[in-house]
Design an enzyme around this catalytic site. Sequence first.
Site, PDB file in Angstrom:
ATOM      1  N   GLU A 100      -7.996 -12.699  -7.105  1.00 17.66           N
ATOM      2  CA  GLU A 100      -7.273 -11.422  -7.025  1.00 17.66           C
ATOM      3  C   GLU A 100      -6.020 -11.427  -7.906  1.00 17.66           C
ATOM      4  O   GLU A 100      -5.699 -10.407  -8.521  1.00 17.66           O
ATOM      5  CB  GLU A 100      -6.916 -11.129  -5.557  1.00 17.66           C
ATOM      6  CG  GLU A 100      -8.175 -10.836  -4.733  1.00 17.66           C
ATOM      7  CD  GLU A 100      -7.919 -10.653  -3.252  1.00 17.66           C
ATOM      8  OE1 GLU A 100      -6.749 -10.768  -2.818  1.00 17.66           O
ATOM      9  OE2 GLU A 100      -8.895 -10.385  -2.526  1.00 17.66           O
ATOM     10  N   ASN A 117      -2.465   0.660   6.426  1.00 20.19           N
ATOM     11  CA  ASN A 117      -1.999  -0.538   7.147  1.00 20.19           C
ATOM     12  C   ASN A 117      -1.088  -1.440   6.308  1.00 20.19           C
ATOM     13  O   ASN A 117      -1.160  -2.657   6.389  1.00 20.19           O
ATOM     14  CB  ASN A 117      -3.212  -1.300   7.710  1.00 20.19           C
ATOM     15  CG  ASN A 117      -4.173  -1.747   6.628  1.00 20.19           C
ATOM     16  OD1 ASN A 117      -3.923  -1.545   5.436  1.00 20.19           O
ATOM     17  ND2 ASN A 117      -5.277  -2.363   7.018  1.00 20.19           N
ATOM     18  N   HIS A 154      -2.091  -5.183   1.414  1.00 18.58           N
ATOM     19  CA  HIS A 154      -3.232  -6.071   1.219  1.00 18.58           C
ATOM     20  C   HIS A 154      -2.686  -7.483   1.034  1.00 18.58           C
ATOM     21  O   HIS A 154      -1.666  -7.660   0.362  1.00 18.58           O
ATOM     22  CB  HIS A 154      -4.033  -5.680  -0.029  1.00 18.58           C
ATOM     23  CG  HIS A 154      -4.996  -6.759  -0.419  1.00 18.58           C
ATOM     24  ND1 HIS A 154      -6.208  -6.917   0.206  1.00 18.58           N
ATOM     25  CD2 HIS A 154      -4.884  -7.791  -1.302  1.00 18.58           C
ATOM     26  CE1 HIS A 154      -6.819  -7.981  -0.299  1.00 18.58           C
ATOM     27  NE2 HIS A 154      -6.035  -8.529  -1.212  1.00 18.58           N
ATOM     28  N   LYS A 194       0.830  -1.201   0.000  1.00 21.91           N
ATOM     29  CA  LYS A 194       0.000   0.000   0.000  1.00 21.91           C
ATOM     30  C   LYS A 194       0.875   1.266   0.000  1.00 21.91           C
ATOM     31  O   LYS A 194       2.073   1.201   0.303  1.00 21.91           O
ATOM     32  CB  LYS A 194      -0.942  -0.029   1.212  1.00 21.91           C
ATOM     33  CG  LYS A 194      -1.970  -1.166   1.155  1.00 21.91           C
ATOM     34  CD  LYS A 194      -3.018  -1.027   2.260  1.00 21.91           C
ATOM     35  CE  LYS A 194      -4.066  -2.126   2.185  1.00 21.91           C
ATOM     36  NZ  LYS A 194      -5.179  -1.905   3.128  1.00 21.91           N
ATOM     37  N   TYR A 226     -12.342  -3.915  -3.709  1.00 17.84           N
ATOM     38  CA  TYR A 226     -12.866  -3.659  -2.372  1.00 17.84           C
ATOM     39  C   TYR A 226     -14.396  -3.650  -2.361  1.00 17.84           C
ATOM     40  O   TYR A 226     -14.999  -2.945  -1.539  1.00 17.84           O
ATOM     41  CB  TYR A 226     -12.306  -2.338  -1.831  1.00 17.84           C
ATOM     42  CG  TYR A 226     -10.862  -2.433  -1.368  1.00 17.84           C
ATOM     43  CD1 TYR A 226     -10.481  -3.356  -0.394  1.00 17.84           C
ATOM     44  CD2 TYR A 226      -9.888  -1.595  -1.889  1.00 17.84           C
ATOM     45  CE1 TYR A 226      -9.163  -3.455   0.037  1.00 17.84           C
ATOM     46  CE2 TYR A 226      -8.564  -1.681  -1.446  1.00 17.84           C
ATOM     47  CZ  TYR A 226      -8.211  -2.617  -0.488  1.00 17.84           C
ATOM     48  OH  TYR A 226      -6.912  -2.707  -0.058  1.00 17.84           O
TER      49      TYR A 226
HETATM   50  P1  ADP Z   1      -7.915  -6.777   5.477  1.00 20.21           P
HETATM   51  O1  ADP Z   1      -7.152  -5.891   4.520  1.00 20.21           O
HETATM   52  O2  ADP Z   1      -7.224  -6.878   6.813  1.00 20.21           O
HETATM   53  O3  ADP Z   1      -8.238  -8.139   4.869  1.00 20.21           O
HETATM   54  P2  ADP Z   1     -10.719  -5.965   5.045  1.00 20.21           P
HETATM   55  O4  ADP Z   1     -10.779  -6.857   3.856  1.00 20.21           O
HETATM   56  O5  ADP Z   1     -11.779  -6.097   6.076  1.00 20.21           O
HETATM   57  O6  ADP Z   1      -9.303  -6.057   5.801  1.00 20.21           O
HETATM   58  O7  ADP Z   1     -10.771  -4.448   4.563  1.00 20.21           O
HETATM   59  C1  ADP Z   1     -10.065  -4.032   3.427  1.00 20.21           C
HETATM   60  C2  ADP Z   1      -9.328  -2.739   3.731  1.00 20.21           C
HETATM   61  O8  ADP Z   1     -10.303  -1.721   4.019  1.00 20.21           O
HETATM   62  C3  ADP Z   1      -8.433  -2.777   4.975  1.00 20.21           C
HETATM   63  O9  ADP Z   1      -7.146  -3.298   4.752  1.00 20.21           O
HETATM   64  C4  ADP Z   1      -8.376  -1.325   5.335  1.00 20.21           C
HETATM   65  O10 ADP Z   1      -7.445  -0.606   4.500  1.00 20.21           O
HETATM   66  C5  ADP Z   1      -9.802  -0.867   5.036  1.00 20.21           C
HETATM   67  N1  ADP Z   1     -10.666  -1.002   6.227  1.00 20.21           N
HETATM   68  C6  ADP Z   1     -11.297  -2.122   6.662  1.00 20.21           C
HETATM   69  N2  ADP Z   1     -12.049  -1.904   7.756  1.00 20.21           N
HETATM   70  C7  ADP Z   1     -11.893  -0.583   8.033  1.00 20.21           C
HETATM   71  C8  ADP Z   1     -12.426   0.286   9.051  1.00 20.21           C
HETATM   72  N3  ADP Z   1     -13.271  -0.158  10.001  1.00 20.21           N
HETATM   73  N4  ADP Z   1     -12.045   1.591   9.049  1.00 20.21           N
HETATM   74  C9  ADP Z   1     -11.195   2.052   8.105  1.00 20.21           C
HETATM   75  N5  ADP Z   1     -10.668   1.310   7.101  1.00 20.21           N
HETATM   76  C10 ADP Z   1     -11.006  -0.007   7.065  1.00 20.21           C
END
Ligand code: ADP
Length: 139
Positions: free
Chosen positions: A126, A112, A115, A9, A49
């Site tokens: 993906e 974070n 992905h 990211k 997403y």
């Molecule tokens: P992950 O990437 O850990 O698999 P998810 O698939 O649930 O998580 O979500 C995709 C991305 O959306 C996350 O990596 C993050 O960047 C964003 N995201 C998810 N949940 C939140 C939230 N509650 N608040 C802000 N951003 C979020």
Amino acid sequence: MQRTLIIFKPDCMDQRHVGNVIDRFEQAGFTIIGCKLTRLAPALLREHYAHVADRPFYPRLESFMGSRPVLVMGLEGDDVVQRVRDLLGPTDSKKAAKGTIRGDFGTDTTVNMLHASDSEANGRIELARFFKPDELFPV
Ligand code: ADP
């Protein structure tokens, strides 16, 4: 052998942690099967997403993910999907343990670091979303 899709990211790119993350993947024994630098367009991000596209945080996520070119990577290895998720830590960087990638370098729940696909089936979907068949190599 499983495959998974990784996106480095924008925060990972900007903070120059790419090498550190690849080192962790190589130390874990995973094999890079494809890699490229690309800018992620809004339509592609909305597809990728789709499971969070109606959430209030989505506009910030889309603008963050499209803010600069990012590295996308295919990785292969035994149980690579779960093992990468374990190396990465939970979505909220503030809840991620030290020693995990998000715990060491992540900022918050959106910003974070990486992905990583969350299942073998999604890994396949993906990888096909971000790579043409001839961009992924049997090594
Ligand atoms: P992950 O990437 O850990 O698999 P998810 O698939 O649930 O998580 O979500 C995709 C991305 O959306 C996350 O990596 C993050 O960047 C964003 N995201 C998810 N949940 C939140 C939230 N509650 N608040 C802000 N951003 C979020």
